[in-house]
Write a protein that holds these residues in place. Structure first.
Motif, PDB file in Angstrom:
ATOM      1  N   ARG A  93      18.377 -37.304  79.779  1.00  0.00           N
ATOM      2  CA  ARG A  93      17.000 -37.729  80.008  1.00  0.00           C
ATOM      3  C   ARG A  93      16.402 -37.364  81.357  1.00  0.00           C
ATOM      4  NH1 ARG A  93      16.940 -43.945  78.502  1.00  0.00           N
ATOM      5  NH2 ARG A  93      18.386 -43.814  76.798  1.00  0.00           N
ATOM      6  N   PHE A  94      17.219 -37.261  82.379  1.00  0.00           N
ATOM      7  CA  PHE A  94      16.681 -37.130  83.727  1.00  0.00           C
ATOM      8  C   PHE A  94      17.100 -35.811  84.363  1.00  0.00           C
ATOM      9  CE2 PHE A  94      17.349 -41.707  82.953  1.00  0.00           C
ATOM     10  CZ  PHE A  94      16.021 -42.064  82.885  1.00  0.00           C
ATOM     11  N   GLY A  95      16.599 -34.726  83.822  1.00  0.00           N
ATOM     12  CA  GLY A  95      16.914 -33.398  84.329  1.00  0.00           C
ATOM     13  C   GLY A  95      16.279 -33.102  85.673  1.00  0.00           C
ATOM     14  N   TRP A  96      15.319 -33.909  86.086  1.00  0.00           N
ATOM     15  CA  TRP A  96      14.620 -33.685  87.336  1.00  0.00           C
ATOM     16  C   TRP A  96      15.356 -34.250  88.547  1.00  0.00           C
ATOM     17  CZ3 TRP A  96      13.623 -38.522  89.125  1.00  0.00           C
ATOM     18  CH2 TRP A  96      13.502 -39.533  88.183  1.00  0.00           C
ATOM     19  N   VAL A  97      16.398 -35.044  88.339  1.00  0.00           N
ATOM     20  CA  VAL A  97      17.139 -35.641  89.456  1.00  0.00           C
ATOM     21  C   VAL A  97      17.947 -34.560  90.158  1.00  0.00           C
ATOM     22  CG1 VAL A  97      18.939 -37.289  90.078  1.00  0.00           C
ATOM     23  CG2 VAL A  97      17.243 -37.897  88.370  1.00  0.00           C
ATOM     24  N   ARG A  98      17.790 -34.462  91.463  1.00  0.00           N
ATOM     25  CA  ARG A  98      18.507 -33.452  92.251  1.00  0.00           C
ATOM     26  C   ARG A  98      19.491 -34.059  93.241  1.00  0.00           C
ATOM     27  NH1 ARG A  98      17.764 -30.445  88.720  1.00  0.00           N
ATOM     28  NH2 ARG A  98      15.904 -29.210  88.482  1.00  0.00           N
ATOM     29  N   ARG A  99      19.205 -35.250  93.734  1.00  0.00           N
ATOM     30  CA  ARG A  99      20.081 -35.885  94.712  1.00  0.00           C
ATOM     31  C   ARG A  99      20.536 -37.228  94.171  1.00  0.00           C
ATOM     32  NH1 ARG A  99      17.730 -35.580 100.550  1.00  0.00           N
ATOM     33  NH2 ARG A  99      19.905 -35.427 101.079  1.00  0.00           N
ATOM     34  N   LEU A 100      21.783 -37.550  94.429  1.00  0.00           N
ATOM     35  CA  LEU A 100      22.380 -38.773  93.927  1.00  0.00           C
ATOM     36  C   LEU A 100      23.079 -39.463  95.095  1.00  0.00           C
ATOM     37  CD1 LEU A 100      22.897 -40.269  91.238  1.00  0.00           C
ATOM     38  CD2 LEU A 100      25.021 -39.005  91.086  1.00  0.00           C
ATOM     39  N   ALA A 147      33.034 -36.960  92.488  1.00  0.00           N
ATOM     40  CA  ALA A 147      32.246 -35.758  92.787  1.00  0.00           C
ATOM     41  C   ALA A 147      32.664 -34.596  91.886  1.00  0.00           C
ATOM     42  CB  ALA A 147      32.396 -35.379  94.252  1.00  0.00           C
ATOM     43  N   ALA A 148      33.945 -34.418  91.682  1.00  0.00           N
ATOM     44  CA  ALA A 148      34.431 -33.357  90.798  1.00  0.00           C
ATOM     45  C   ALA A 148      34.018 -33.641  89.354  1.00  0.00           C
ATOM     46  CB  ALA A 148      35.943 -33.236  90.900  1.00  0.00           C
ATOM     47  N   TRP A 149      34.035 -34.895  88.954  1.00  0.00           N
ATOM     48  CA  TRP A 149      33.633 -35.258  87.598  1.00  0.00           C
ATOM     49  C   TRP A 149      32.156 -34.957  87.378  1.00  0.00           C
ATOM     50  CZ3 TRP A 149      30.328 -38.821  85.318  1.00  0.00           C
ATOM     51  CH2 TRP A 149      30.514 -39.020  83.952  1.00  0.00           C
ATOM     52  N   VAL A 150      31.309 -35.226  88.378  1.00  0.00           N
ATOM     53  CA  VAL A 150      29.881 -34.944  88.259  1.00  0.00           C
ATOM     54  C   VAL A 150      29.650 -33.437  88.154  1.00  0.00           C
ATOM     55  CG1 VAL A 150      27.675 -35.045  89.490  1.00  0.00           C
ATOM     56  CG2 VAL A 150      29.112 -37.060  89.358  1.00  0.00           C
ATOM     57  N   LYS A 151      30.417 -32.637  88.899  1.00  0.00           N
ATOM     58  CA  LYS A 151      30.296 -31.178  88.801  1.00  0.00           C
ATOM     59  C   LYS A 151      30.648 -30.686  87.402  1.00  0.00           C
ATOM     60  CE  LYS A 151      30.937 -29.703  93.534  1.00  0.00           C
ATOM     61  NZ  LYS A 151      31.799 -28.960  94.457  1.00  0.00           N
ATOM     62  N   LEU A 171      30.377 -32.529  84.652  1.00  0.00           N
ATOM     63  CA  LEU A 171      29.369 -33.072  83.748  1.00  0.00           C
ATOM     64  C   LEU A 171      28.103 -32.225  83.758  1.00  0.00           C
ATOM     65  CD1 LEU A 171      28.503 -35.515  81.922  1.00  0.00           C
ATOM     66  CD2 LEU A 171      27.546 -36.509  83.998  1.00  0.00           C
ATOM     67  N   LEU A 172      27.672 -31.830  84.927  1.00  0.00           N
ATOM     68  CA  LEU A 172      26.435 -31.061  85.093  1.00  0.00           C
ATOM     69  C   LEU A 172      26.730 -29.778  85.863  1.00  0.00           C
ATOM     70  CD1 LEU A 172      24.409 -34.165  86.196  1.00  0.00           C
ATOM     71  CD2 LEU A 172      24.317 -33.120  83.966  1.00  0.00           C
ATOM     72  N   PRO A 173      27.372 -28.788  85.241  1.00  0.00           N
ATOM     73  CA  PRO A 173      27.855 -27.615  85.983  1.00  0.00           C
ATOM     74  C   PRO A 173      26.748 -26.741  86.560  1.00  0.00           C
ATOM     75  CG  PRO A 173      28.184 -27.313  83.620  1.00  0.00           C
ATOM     76  CD  PRO A 173      27.683 -28.704  83.823  1.00  0.00           C
ATOM     77  N   ARG A 174      25.627 -26.581  85.881  1.00  0.00           N
ATOM     78  CA  ARG A 174      24.579 -25.663  86.349  1.00  0.00           C
ATOM     79  C   ARG A 174      23.540 -26.335  87.236  1.00  0.00           C
ATOM     80  NH1 ARG A 174      24.521 -24.899  81.016  1.00  0.00           N
ATOM     81  NH2 ARG A 174      25.996 -23.401  80.262  1.00  0.00           N
ATOM     82  N   ARG A 175      23.551 -27.642  87.304  1.00  0.00           N
ATOM     83  CA  ARG A 175      22.515 -28.367  88.037  1.00  0.00           C
ATOM     84  C   ARG A 175      22.733 -28.366  89.545  1.00  0.00           C
ATOM     85  NH1 ARG A 175      20.614 -33.107  85.510  1.00  0.00           N
ATOM     86  NH2 ARG A 175      19.807 -33.646  87.537  1.00  0.00           N
ATOM     87  N   GLY A 176      23.972 -28.271  89.987  1.00  0.00           N
ATOM     88  CA  GLY A 176      24.245 -28.334  91.413  1.00  0.00           C
ATOM     89  C   GLY A 176      24.068 -29.735  91.981  1.00  0.00           C
TER      90      GLY A 176
END
Length: 146
Positions: A51-58, A69-73, A75-80
């Motif tokens: 739903r929230f593709g616009w989120v860039r910073r967490l 941090a590795a799990w988030v990478k 989960l969202l490999p192309r988002r950075g």
């Protein structure tokens, strides 16, 4: 479903919120206190992909450090998207200090604690507790609009 958190020595539930910079709730997950914070984050963060593709910073608490941090990478490999851990400085360990970006979520929890149904754990099911949090957040947003 309630559980015991040995670190905080409490019996109950934990609430994980995903909020924007204004403190408005994007997503909420309530689960047993027996589940660690890092595992609880894994219940909240998959919604970022849907739903929230616009989120860039967490910004996350120190309790979410480690393999998250590795799990988030993964989960969202192309988002950075990289979680930034907001930590206390060594000088502020034993006294009160407002941490940058951390106060946003703490302020949201403060707003929610003013509602009687959220002040204590009255609900039997976690789904009901999540719904009450969303109802309280909706009421707060409506008061801001009026």
């Amino acid at each position: 479903m309630r559980g015991y958190d040995a670190g905080k020595k409490i019996l109950g539930r934990k609430r994980h919120l995903l909020v924007d910079t204004l403190g408005l709730i994007l997503h909420v997950v309530v689960h047993s206190a027996a589940i660690q914070d890092r595992e609880g984050a894994k219940l909240v963060l998959p919604i970022l992909r849907q739903r929230f593709g616009w989120v860039r910073r967490l910004f996350v608490d120190g309790g979410y450090s480690g393999a998250l941090a590795a799990w988030v990478k993964e989960l969202l490999p192309r988002r950075g998207l990289q979680p930034e851990i907001v930590k206390r400085s060594a000088a502020d360990k034993h006294r009160f200090a407002i941490l940058p970006k951390r106060w946003i979520i703490e302020r949201t929890f403060g707003w929610l604690s003013k509602f009687r149904r959220l002040s204590k754990d009255y609900e039997f099911r976690t789904e009901n507790s999540e719904a009450m949090i969303l109802i309280a957040a909706t009421r707060l947003m409506l008061k801001r609009l009026a």
